[in-house]
Design an enzyme around this catalytic site. Structure first.
Site, short mmCIF file in Angstrom:
data_model
loop_
_atom_site.label_atom_id
_atom_site.label_comp_id
_atom_site.label_asym_id
_atom_site.label_seq_id
_atom_site.Cartn_x
_atom_site.Cartn_y
_atom_site.Cartn_z
N GLY A 107 0.82 -1.19 0.00
CA GLY A 107 0.00 0.00 0.00
C GLY A 107 0.86 1.25 0.00
O GLY A 107 2.02 1.22 0.45
N GLN A 159 3.01 9.93 0.89
CA GLN A 159 4.31 9.26 0.99
C GLN A 159 5.23 9.58 -0.19
O GLN A 159 6.43 9.33 -0.12
CB GLN A 159 4.13 7.74 1.11
N CYS A 173 5.81 -0.21 6.98
CA CYS A 173 5.45 0.95 6.17
C CYS A 173 6.63 1.31 5.30
O CYS A 173 7.77 1.31 5.77
CB CYS A 173 5.09 2.11 7.09
N LEU A 174 6.36 1.62 4.03
CA LEU A 174 7.46 1.99 3.13
C LEU A 174 8.16 3.26 3.59
O LEU A 174 9.30 3.50 3.19
CB LEU A 174 6.93 2.16 1.70
N HIS A 211 -4.32 1.29 7.73
CA HIS A 211 -2.97 1.88 7.70
C HIS A 211 -2.90 3.01 6.67
O HIS A 211 -2.43 4.12 6.99
CB HIS A 211 -1.94 0.79 7.39
N GLU A 212 -3.39 2.75 5.46
CA GLU A 212 -3.26 3.75 4.39
C GLU A 212 -4.17 4.96 4.63
O GLU A 212 -3.78 6.09 4.36
CB GLU A 212 -3.54 3.12 3.02
N HIS A 261 -2.65 7.44 6.92
CA HIS A 261 -1.67 8.34 6.28
C HIS A 261 -2.33 9.64 5.80
O HIS A 261 -1.72 10.71 5.85
CB HIS A 261 -1.03 7.66 5.06
NI NI Z 1 2.58 3.34 5.49
#
Ligand code: NI
Length: 162
Positions: A46, A51, A91-92, A133-134, A137
């Site tokens: 995701g 991000q 998380c990226l 999670h997304e 953000h």
């Molecule tokens: Ni993330």
């Protein structure tokens, strides 16, 4: 399409609230294509627009093993959440780390798709976790603030699993 630079923890943009998308245009279409390419390139499940440094309420998700079935959500909101799951999350924007987070087991989401058409989606398990999670953000929230216990190095966790 191109891979964009992923912002990492400590970058102040990750704490900001993203703005709703009002219309689809070439620039936003390109952003979505780039988000998909960036997510797949990084091996993530995701990615939110913030991000890659764009404060728009857009997320892309793909929890399939084949990584070939993306979900694109514009201006998403959670309309129903049920149950509870506790599991490992990463998380990226927090490379190389993971931690235990409790999320709903089941989530329903309303959003617009890439054609700005309303869509309603639901998911259990990993997909529910990705929704939660997304969407966090988009409101400037990071999973590291929800971690129970401490953040692990991903390699360390793999060793523990053996
Ligand atoms: Ni993330």
């Amino acid at each position: 399409m191109s891979v964009r630079k992923i912002r990492v923890l400590g970058d102040e943009i990750l704490g900001k609230v993203s703005k709703p998308v009002k219309e689809m245009n070439e620039k936003t279409g390109k952003l979505i294509e780039d988000m998909l390419e960036t997510m797949y390139d990084a091996g993530g499940v995701g990615l939110a627009a913030v991000q890659v440094g764009v404060l728009k309420r857009i997320v892309v998700i793909d929890v399939t093993e084949e990584a070939n079935n993306p979900i694109i959500l514009i201006n998403p909101s959670i309309t129903k959440a049920e149950g509870e799951q506790t599991g490992s999350e990463g998380c990226l924007s927090v490379p190389g780390k993971s931690g235990e987070v409790t999320r709903p087991e089941y989530i329903e989401v309303e959003a617009l798709d890439e054609n700005m058409e309303p869509v309603k989606l639901s998911g259990n398990g990993l997909l529910a976790r990705a929704f939660a999670h997304e969407l966090d953000h988009l409101d400037g929230k990071m999973y590291v603030d929800l971690v129970e216990g401490r953040l692990y190095d991903v390699n360390e966790e793999e060793q523990e699993d053996e």
